[in-house]
Motif scaffolding. Structure first.
Motif, PDB file in Angstrom:
ATOM      1  N   GLY A   3      80.141   2.388  61.157  1.00 35.48           N
ATOM      2  CA  GLY A   3      79.878   2.049  59.771  1.00 35.48           C
ATOM      3  C   GLY A   3      80.355   3.021  58.728  1.00 35.48           C
ATOM      4  N   ASN A   4      80.937   4.137  59.128  1.00 31.40           N
ATOM      5  CA  ASN A   4      81.308   5.132  58.132  1.00 31.40           C
ATOM      6  C   ASN A   4      82.791   5.146  57.787  1.00 31.40           C
ATOM      7  OD1 ASN A   4      78.617   6.507  57.747  1.00 31.40           O
ATOM      8  ND2 ASN A   4      78.834   6.595  59.971  1.00 31.40           N
ATOM      9  N   THR A   5      83.508   4.114  58.206  1.00 30.44           N
ATOM     10  CA  THR A   5      84.925   3.993  57.848  1.00 30.44           C
ATOM     11  C   THR A   5      85.151   2.670  57.141  1.00 30.44           C
ATOM     12  OG1 THR A   5      85.684   5.376  59.682  1.00 30.44           O
ATOM     13  CG2 THR A   5      87.280   3.842  58.766  1.00 30.44           C
ATOM     14  N   PHE A   6      85.943   2.694  56.079  1.00 31.07           N
ATOM     15  CA  PHE A   6      86.254   1.492  55.321  1.00 31.07           C
ATOM     16  C   PHE A   6      87.760   1.349  55.166  1.00 31.07           C
ATOM     17  CE2 PHE A   6      87.210  -0.916  51.544  1.00 31.07           C
ATOM     18  CZ  PHE A   6      86.390  -2.010  51.691  1.00 31.07           C
ATOM     19  N   GLY A   7      88.259   0.132  55.392  1.00 33.05           N
ATOM     20  CA  GLY A   7      89.654  -0.147  55.112  1.00 33.05           C
ATOM     21  C   GLY A   7      90.495  -0.308  56.359  1.00 33.05           C
ATOM     22  N   ARG A   8      91.717  -0.791  56.173  1.00 34.10           N
ATOM     23  CA  ARG A   8      92.618  -1.067  57.283  1.00 34.10           C
ATOM     24  C   ARG A   8      93.820  -0.130  57.259  1.00 34.10           C
ATOM     25  NH1 ARG A   8      92.702  -7.059  55.368  1.00 34.10           N
ATOM     26  NH2 ARG A   8      92.725  -5.788  53.485  1.00 34.10           N
ATOM     27  N   LEU A   9      94.684  -0.257  56.271  1.00 34.49           N
ATOM     28  CA  LEU A   9      95.789   0.706  56.186  1.00 34.49           C
ATOM     29  C   LEU A   9      95.376   1.928  55.375  1.00 34.49           C
ATOM     30  CD1 LEU A   9      99.068  -1.356  55.765  1.00 34.49           C
ATOM     31  CD2 LEU A   9      98.106  -0.292  57.788  1.00 34.49           C
ATOM     32  N   LEU A  10      94.607   1.704  54.346  1.00 39.68           N
ATOM     33  CA  LEU A  10      94.054   2.809  53.552  1.00 39.68           C
ATOM     34  C   LEU A  10      92.596   2.921  53.976  1.00 39.68           C
ATOM     35  CD1 LEU A  10      94.773   4.760  51.195  1.00 39.68           C
ATOM     36  CD2 LEU A  10      93.659   3.113  49.684  1.00 39.68           C
ATOM     37  N   ARG A  11      92.267   3.987  54.688  1.00 46.39           N
ATOM     38  CA  ARG A  11      90.951   4.084  55.317  1.00 46.39           C
ATOM     39  C   ARG A  11      90.168   5.277  54.824  1.00 46.39           C
ATOM     40  NH1 ARG A  11      91.724   1.667  60.978  1.00 46.39           N
ATOM     41  NH2 ARG A  11      89.893   2.822  61.591  1.00 46.39           N
ATOM     42  N   LEU A  12      88.978   4.987  54.354  1.00 42.69           N
ATOM     43  CA  LEU A  12      88.090   6.055  53.915  1.00 42.69           C
ATOM     44  C   LEU A  12      86.971   6.228  54.934  1.00 42.69           C
ATOM     45  CD1 LEU A  12      87.146   8.050  51.699  1.00 42.69           C
ATOM     46  CD2 LEU A  12      85.829   6.165  50.720  1.00 42.69           C
ATOM     47  N   THR A  13      86.840   7.442  55.455  1.00 38.77           N
ATOM     48  CA  THR A  13      85.745   7.779  56.372  1.00 38.77           C
ATOM     49  C   THR A  13      84.874   8.808  55.672  1.00 38.77           C
ATOM     50  OG1 THR A  13      87.152   7.397  58.296  1.00 38.77           O
ATOM     51  CG2 THR A  13      85.191   8.743  58.641  1.00 38.77           C
ATOM     52  N   THR A  14      83.558   8.573  55.616  1.00 37.35           N
ATOM     53  CA  THR A  14      82.715   9.498  54.869  1.00 37.35           C
ATOM     54  C   THR A  14      81.581  10.050  55.729  1.00 37.35           C
ATOM     55  OG1 THR A  14      81.165   7.840  54.007  1.00 37.35           O
ATOM     56  CG2 THR A  14      83.201   8.179  52.763  1.00 37.35           C
ATOM     57  N   PHE A  15      80.983  11.126  55.235  1.00 43.07           N
ATOM     58  CA  PHE A  15      79.856  11.753  55.937  1.00 43.07           C
ATOM     59  C   PHE A  15      78.977  12.447  54.911  1.00 43.07           C
ATOM     60  CE2 PHE A  15      81.222  16.149  55.467  1.00 43.07           C
ATOM     61  CZ  PHE A  15      82.604  16.058  55.328  1.00 43.07           C
ATOM     62  N   GLY A  16      77.800  12.850  55.342  1.00 40.03           N
ATOM     63  CA  GLY A  16      76.958  13.652  54.470  1.00 40.03           C
ATOM     64  C   GLY A  16      75.638  13.000  54.123  1.00 40.03           C
ATOM     65  N   GLU A  17      74.649  13.836  53.877  1.00 36.68           N
ATOM     66  CA  GLU A  17      73.311  13.366  53.538  1.00 36.68           C
ATOM     67  C   GLU A  17      72.857  13.927  52.204  1.00 36.68           C
ATOM     68  OE1 GLU A  17      73.258  15.211  56.818  1.00 36.68           O
ATOM     69  OE2 GLU A  17      74.123  13.400  57.695  1.00 36.68           O
ATOM     70  N   SER A  18      71.808  13.303  51.718  1.00 37.12           N
ATOM     71  CA  SER A  18      71.236  13.707  50.445  1.00 37.12           C
ATOM     72  C   SER A  18      70.870  15.183  50.414  1.00 37.12           C
ATOM     73  CB  SER A  18      69.992  12.855  50.189  1.00 37.12           C
ATOM     74  OG  SER A  18      69.320  13.281  49.042  1.00 37.12           O
ATOM     75  N   HIS A  19      70.283  15.680  51.499  1.00 34.01           N
ATOM     76  CA  HIS A  19      69.767  17.044  51.471  1.00 34.01           C
ATOM     77  C   HIS A  19      70.393  17.935  52.535  1.00 34.01           C
ATOM     78  CE1 HIS A  19      67.067  15.221  48.715  1.00 34.01           C
ATOM     79  NE2 HIS A  19      66.452  16.351  48.488  1.00 34.01           N
ATOM     80  N   GLY A  20      71.598  17.586  52.993  1.00 31.73           N
ATOM     81  CA  GLY A  20      72.322  18.446  53.914  1.00 31.73           C
ATOM     82  C   GLY A  20      73.279  19.342  53.158  1.00 31.73           C
ATOM     83  N   ALA A  21      74.340  19.762  53.834  1.00 35.37           N
ATOM     84  CA  ALA A  21      75.296  20.677  53.223  1.00 35.37           C
ATOM     85  C   ALA A  21      76.060  20.033  52.077  1.00 35.37           C
ATOM     86  CB  ALA A  21      76.273  21.168  54.293  1.00 35.37           C
ATOM     87  N   GLY A  22      76.303  18.754  52.182  1.00 33.71           N
ATOM     88  CA  GLY A  22      77.050  18.088  51.124  1.00 33.71           C
ATOM     89  C   GLY A  22      77.546  16.735  51.588  1.00 33.71           C
ATOM     90  N   ILE A  23      78.439  16.182  50.782  1.00 33.97           N
ATOM     91  CA  ILE A  23      79.004  14.847  51.001  1.00 33.97           C
ATOM     92  C   ILE A  23      80.518  15.018  51.076  1.00 33.97           C
ATOM     93  CG2 ILE A  23      79.388  12.609  49.871  1.00 33.97           C
ATOM     94  CD1 ILE A  23      76.521  12.853  50.714  1.00 33.97           C
ATOM     95  N   GLY A  24      81.151  14.345  52.011  1.00 28.28           N
ATOM     96  CA  GLY A  24      82.603  14.482  52.091  1.00 28.28           C
ATOM     97  C   GLY A  24      83.241  13.256  52.678  1.00 28.28           C
ATOM     98  N   GLY A  25      84.545  13.352  52.835  1.00 28.51           N
ATOM     99  CA  GLY A  25      85.260  12.208  53.382  1.00 28.51           C
ATOM    100  C   GLY A  25      86.695  12.537  53.718  1.00 28.51           C
ATOM    101  N   VAL A  26      87.323  11.577  54.355  1.00 32.45           N
ATOM    102  CA  VAL A  26      88.733  11.663  54.708  1.00 32.45           C
ATOM    103  C   VAL A  26      89.377  10.350  54.293  1.00 32.45           C
ATOM    104  CG1 VAL A  26      90.388  12.083  56.558  1.00 32.45           C
ATOM    105  CG2 VAL A  26      88.053  12.969  56.782  1.00 32.45           C
ATOM    106  N   LEU A  27      90.416  10.429  53.458  1.00 32.38           N
ATOM    107  CA  LEU A  27      91.176   9.230  53.121  1.00 32.38           C
ATOM    108  C   LEU A  27      92.477   9.278  53.900  1.00 32.38           C
ATOM    109  CD1 LEU A  27      91.053   6.689  51.235  1.00 32.38           C
ATOM    110  CD2 LEU A  27      92.685   7.920  49.802  1.00 32.38           C
ATOM    111  N   ASP A  28      92.658   8.301  54.758  1.00 28.95           N
ATOM    112  CA  ASP A  28      93.858   8.264  55.591  1.00 28.95           C
ATOM    113  C   ASP A  28      94.704   7.068  55.169  1.00 28.95           C
ATOM    114  OD1 ASP A  28      95.561   9.177  57.515  1.00 28.95           O
ATOM    115  OD2 ASP A  28      94.459   8.354  59.205  1.00 28.95           O
ATOM    116  N   GLY A  29      96.011   7.232  55.239  1.00 27.13           N
ATOM    117  CA  GLY A  29      96.902   6.114  54.950  1.00 27.13           C
ATOM    118  C   GLY A  29      97.427   6.094  53.533  1.00 27.13           C
ATOM    119  N   CYS A  30      97.078   7.095  52.746  1.00 26.18           N
ATOM    120  CA  CYS A  30      97.619   7.157  51.384  1.00 26.18           C
ATOM    121  C   CYS A  30      99.107   7.486  51.476  1.00 26.18           C
ATOM    122  CB  CYS A  30      96.883   8.208  50.572  1.00 26.18           C
ATOM    123  SG  CYS A  30      97.469   8.296  48.875  1.00 26.18           S
ATOM    124  N   PRO A  31      99.963   6.703  50.841  1.00 26.91           N
ATOM    125  CA  PRO A  31     101.397   6.994  50.899  1.00 26.91           C
ATOM    126  C   PRO A  31     101.718   8.390  50.369  1.00 26.91           C
ATOM    127  CG  PRO A  31     101.008   4.822  49.960  1.00 26.91           C
ATOM    128  CD  PRO A  31      99.675   5.499  50.060  1.00 26.91           C
TER     129      PRO A  31
END
Lengths: 353, 353, 353, 353
Positions: free
Chosen positions: C3-31
């Motif tokens: 559930g933490n990845t969105f998209g097919r060719l342009l894919r956003l994978t995210t992580f992080g909690e409200s009270h953890g170290a922070g919020i982040g992500g990886v965008l893959d497939g950007c030209p």
């Protein structure tokens, strides 16, 4: 997710068992406007047909393909292409004895453990018969590649331990065994005859080349072009090893021997087999596959039955003596599917206007 | 889809370049309740660290991993696990000369053709440094497998053309080169010293075993367990060949030699390497990888620059003489990711109530 | 797959909690070749920042984004783009009382049932804080679309049951509540004040438009453009309904009223909201989202604790009174991710040479 | 990737056009051991059959399904299930006039822009006829869910602007229009007759409920259960809006009104429609879909032809007056596919031994 779909943008989904209604598939993602006919697919299927050549079975299948969708007025429409090949000649009685015993070297035991049930008629879904759908899908991928000047050619370079002394890829399509040269054929025929007489089977090595591929295909890190190829080729039942370029021989070279020097006209050598860092470099793609001997042998073997009791088994039925040559068009088909998919993926949006 | 994600239910997505801020990743799909700490991951990363042993570089990185999410009170929560390893020691000046020339045997040319741009600092994303994220993700997969009694062990069985005379997997973890036996180590050290003196580099062969795997893992047809393994292992930059079980040797055996007889206590041999028809059979998984020599050599090489003009290049900087031993934990990590994913997929719904 | 990845060719994978170290992500497939800076992403994040406007919380976060990879000399390289936003201001003590009780209207109970464990600090992964990563990824998608002349604009068209009398999308970005017109703002402020005083919360409706999209985007059958949009928008926590074009009103029209006549200059109306048969038709895309009231209310509520015992709960902490306006840039981000992905998919290979 | 595959672990891939050989599909990922017959699938297909009821077309299709693989001795084997439904009654001559003109409200124009070619016979792949394959696949998903005590029921709650005064889901399956109550049927029949007489068409609203679902299904963040449902339902051609639970009405409630209080026996209300934070909470799933009026009307409409010249068009052929009731089993099928997939995904590995 259950293993019957291959590819990312160009996706082949297949179904069918050895002794069911037939074998079929759906190719999704094929661009619109590609001329496509049943004859084009049939020509590739005919190359895989059983019963041709000295290593073949006596089972006869016409393997006639029917296109069910995705083509209008002779060209693809961009929608999913369904196809079906009816089974014709299933002598299920041949398989009676193996309903209870697991055949050594076959998927029987694994399927039973995995699914808790198995279609024992000819191996069901695990039968090599599923590769007919790969060849059908691969024929379309091949037509797509041909439009871009990319050709794929495979040849048998070793059979039963006897290597072909010469590698001539161009004529392999019309030679017995799809052999890499003419001169080795008599020795291979002799070897096949002897092993068949002994009730045993043989393996060999197939070399695959792709020409005309542009540099830049393949994706970094996990989806490298050689990773995709290795996975695709190893997914063919009988394959137990895959090499790219020098392959295992590269492990014995030094860097100065293995690196391909670059010149303004291209690489000065092709130790890499056309792929460096997972990306095509414009040289021909070269891969080699180890094909294990067919596990269905006429000799008596020790095994267990479904109650885990020891039994002996002797496999009747009509079986090939070697997966070669029939596996050759299958390996070409998988290569075509990988390369066409990589080509479609590379047609990316240019961010710069 | 652009190559930076691996897996189906257990998915590792990675990012980072050799000379950027660092290397990181997200592991998604890890079940909740698994004890996980930075120390557990760090232990695996330390095995991959540069600068240890005779084949190493002088580059020093502490490679300290930080867990960013997905763990609460010491156990995984089932949500995505983010991690990051900061780069510390990037001497970018070493890479100045290669900003314009393509290094033979490297991904430079392919990346330029693919993307029209490349981060030339240490190879950017194509650097072997990305494998740190594989090892971090693989450490978690490994912990998951350990809970199910599955262990993975790799060992170097050949280096610079010198095979290990004996294969003892169990002690490899603590030997130099992660060697398969003690006796071969002096010969390998000697070989490394000689080749380093000549400004050249070496390759080798790594054997990987997995023990404790239940029968029934892997999916039919395209997602066979050996296909997944082959793709995963070949995705590691330096690997040019993968074998399962007998591999290429199987091509020279007959069916009666290559089939593994079954007994009530299991298979009587393991020519298949634990996988038949793409499904695990309960025997140990055995794979072998051909590792090419490191392409960064100190010797002068012919190449071209970004204007396709011929130039010569001599690669400075601090480089390993061989991808072995550092590649060994990377291959273990990829194997762990494949097997843990297969295990999760097999935990399917039982249709029968 | 978790559930933490969105998209097919342009894919956003995210992580992080409200009270953890922070919020982040990886965008893959950007030209490759897209100009990208932290400032470009920060500008979008600032629009989502807590604490602005009458409906906001008093929690303060600078939400500073750090780019970790994928950019070289100011442009994207085509490799995965990692980013991270550190959490700064987690007053965990506010959440102590809810460690044992399930908050009505929150994911607490579902997460506990799903994972057998939950990070109760601010909802952990289920917190709306994860949407910061969506906005960061969406900012990049937005920049990609802008290169192709495609713009996305959202506006609040109803709040607390009070509809905006006029729809002026263009100025919404700078209005309070990202309101669709100026005149309704005082009434909304009044409504917010009254509801906040009562310890309660509000919902509303957001309209999203995309202009400049070419005809032909979207895939047939299951991956229709409106299906992708509906899934994307509904994946934002507070959204409980999605309409395209006339939406539910279309159910009350006849075919002659709802069909958009075509003229040589385009459609004469846009009841379809720019998508027919799942494919864009060149008209502006129009979607509407129902946003439920924030479930964290100061009023006493009946619920159960982790032992299924009845308890009452009153939720303290610093909470928004309404997901609007902060949800507006999130919905824009999801729309941008969907459309950029569709645009990349459409850049397919032309089969005709 | 080209839109013809749905699902993650349970995947349906479909093919076929309105006027080609037929409609078919492959369902992959169905667990082994599920009793399955053509009769079970046929029963669902019969509910979708054209020509039944006052809103139907005069086109007659027997829609007979053939199972082609994946079943052995009456139960599923865990391998891919192929099926095919031959087209029988294609009067292609009806569609001659629309070979050149784009029908308003249809996918014709979008397909032409997307693919540069289109199968204009009855809309080709964009025809509602593709939904037969959804119903066939959904029938299998439904059987899987039934084994786990999960049932899905849909009913028409509004037609042509006339809402059903009462919602009685249980009897809908046997009522005309699959109506939510008996009393509204005469008014709907009257409305249909009037609109048909005027050469026009109607839309309506369908309510879907799923009972028996355990809490904990759905994935966090992007793959929320309601997001998956919204995407699935919106992928059905005529659907223009989707609501979960209160849907758009929730936008007008306060938090204290919309939250569902929890009690030891479950939720005290179900405003959420069974899904909170994207995860099922054990209450019935409730969704509503807006169905637009059929775009094929007998009235004259303004449009353009393939040369972008203005023309008028009057659509003959045998068309339904409303997608309801035939769309009702299609929406049930999509819901079944989503829920069965979610159920399979939730059968995760327990990390704790």
């Amino acid at each position: 997710m259950a293993g019957n779909t291959f590819g990312r943008l160009l996706r082949l989904t297949t179904f069918g068992e050895s002794h069911g209604a037939g074998i079929g598939g759906v190719l999704d993602g094929c661009p619109a406007g590609l001329p496509l006919s049943e004859a084009l697919i049939q020509a590739e299927l005919d190359r895989r047909k059983p019963g041709s050549g000295p290593a073949g079975t006596t089972r006869r299948e016409s393997d006639t393909v029917h296109l069910l969708s995705g083509v209008f007025e002779g060209v693809t429409t961009g929608t999913s292409i369904g196809f079906f090949i009816a089974n014709e000649n299933q002598r299920s009685r041949d398989y009676g004895p193996i309903a209870r015993a697991f055949r050594p070297g076959h998927a029987d035991f694994g399927y039973q453990c995995k699914f808790g049930i198995r279609d024992y008629r000819g191996g069901g879904r695990s039968s090599g018969r599923e590769t007919a759908a790969r060849v059908a899908g691969g024929a379309i991928a091949r037509a797509l590649l041909a439009r871009h000047g990319i050709g794929i050619h495979a040849a048998t370079v070793e059979l039963g331990g006897i290597p072909a002394p010469d590698i001539q890829m161009e004529g392999a399509r019309s030679r017995a065994f799809f052999a890499a040269c003419d001169s080795v054929i008599p020795a291979w025929e002799e070897r096949v005859r002897a092993v068949r007489g002994a009730g045993d089977t043989l393996g060999g090595i197939v070399r695959i080349e792709a020409h005309g591929l542009p540099a830049g295909l393949g994706e970094p890190v996990f989806d490298k072009l050689d990773a995709a190829l290795a996975g695709a080729l190893m997914s063919v039942g009988a394959v137990k090893g895959v090499e790219i370029g020098e392959g295992f021989a590269a492990a014995r070279l030094t860097g100065s021997q293995n690196n391909d020097p670059m010149t303004p006209g291209g690489m000065a050598s092709n130790h890499a087999g056309g792929i460096v860092g997972g990306i095509s470099n414009g040289q021909p793609i070269v891969a080699r596959c180890a094909v294990k001997p067919i596990p269905s042998i006429a000799l008596e073997q020790h095994t267990v039955d479904v109650d885990n009791q020891p039994v002996t088994i002797r496999i009747g039925g009509r079986h090939d003596i070697c997966a070669i040559p029939r596996i050759v068009p299958v390996l070409e088909a998988m290569t075509a599917l990988v390369l066409a998919d990589a080509l479609l993926l590379q047609r990316r949006m240019e961010a710069r206007p």
